[in-house]
Design a protein around this motif. Structure first.
Motif, short mmCIF file in Angstrom:
data_model
loop_
_atom_site.label_atom_id
_atom_site.label_comp_id
_atom_site.label_asym_id
_atom_site.label_seq_id
_atom_site.Cartn_x
_atom_site.Cartn_y
_atom_site.Cartn_z
N UNK A 270 0.83 -1.21 0.00
CA UNK A 270 0.00 0.00 0.00
C UNK A 270 0.86 1.25 0.00
N UNK A 271 0.21 2.34 -0.40
CA UNK A 271 0.86 3.65 -0.41
C UNK A 271 0.54 4.40 0.87
N UNK A 272 1.43 5.33 1.22
CA UNK A 272 1.15 6.27 2.29
C UNK A 272 0.33 7.41 1.71
N UNK A 273 -0.65 7.88 2.44
CA UNK A 273 -1.48 8.98 1.95
C UNK A 273 -1.56 10.07 3.00
N UNK A 274 -1.74 11.29 2.62
CA UNK A 274 -1.77 11.76 1.24
C UNK A 274 -0.36 11.82 0.66
N UNK A 275 -0.26 12.00 -0.66
CA UNK A 275 1.06 12.19 -1.28
C UNK A 275 1.67 13.49 -0.76
N UNK A 276 3.00 13.55 -0.68
CA UNK A 276 3.64 14.77 -0.17
C UNK A 276 3.44 15.95 -1.12
N UNK A 277 3.49 17.14 -0.56
CA UNK A 277 3.47 18.36 -1.39
C UNK A 277 4.83 18.47 -2.09
#
Length: 105
Positions: A50-57
């Protein structure tokens, strides 16, 4: 060929939850890439898929176009993470670059 270097990281070493990074993109001969576009930056946990959310700015430095800030990179679990950077450059082509990190605490 295109390369990425981690210039700054806070906290260091990476810790759970939000991390702030500064990365620089260079050509194979270590020249800063003035024509680079950072299309995406995502934290991925390969063990769980899985991905970490939210994506970084993502913020490109005006005075150094090869340098980007990644703010609020969310590494919310302990264990190994991959920071996947999708980049484009007319002079070197497209690439996905990966930083492997491990969150201990």
């Amino acid at each position: 060929s295109l390369k990425a270097a981690l210039l700054e990281a806070s906290p260091a070493p990476p810790a759970r939850f939000f991390n702030d990074w500064t990365v620089e993109f260079t050509s194979a001969d270590d020249a800063p890439l003035e024509d680079v576009t950072l299309r995406s930056a995502r934290a991925f946990m390969p063990v769980h898929g899985h991905y970490g959310t939210p994506d970084p700015r993502r913020t490109q430095h005006e005075d150094e176009p090869a340098v980007f800030d990644l703010d609020a990179l969310n590494l919310f679990m302990r264990g190994p993470w991959q920071i996947k950077l999708a980049v484009s450059s007319p002079s070197t082509g497209d690439a996905e670059l990966v930083f492997d990190v491990c969150v201990e605490e």
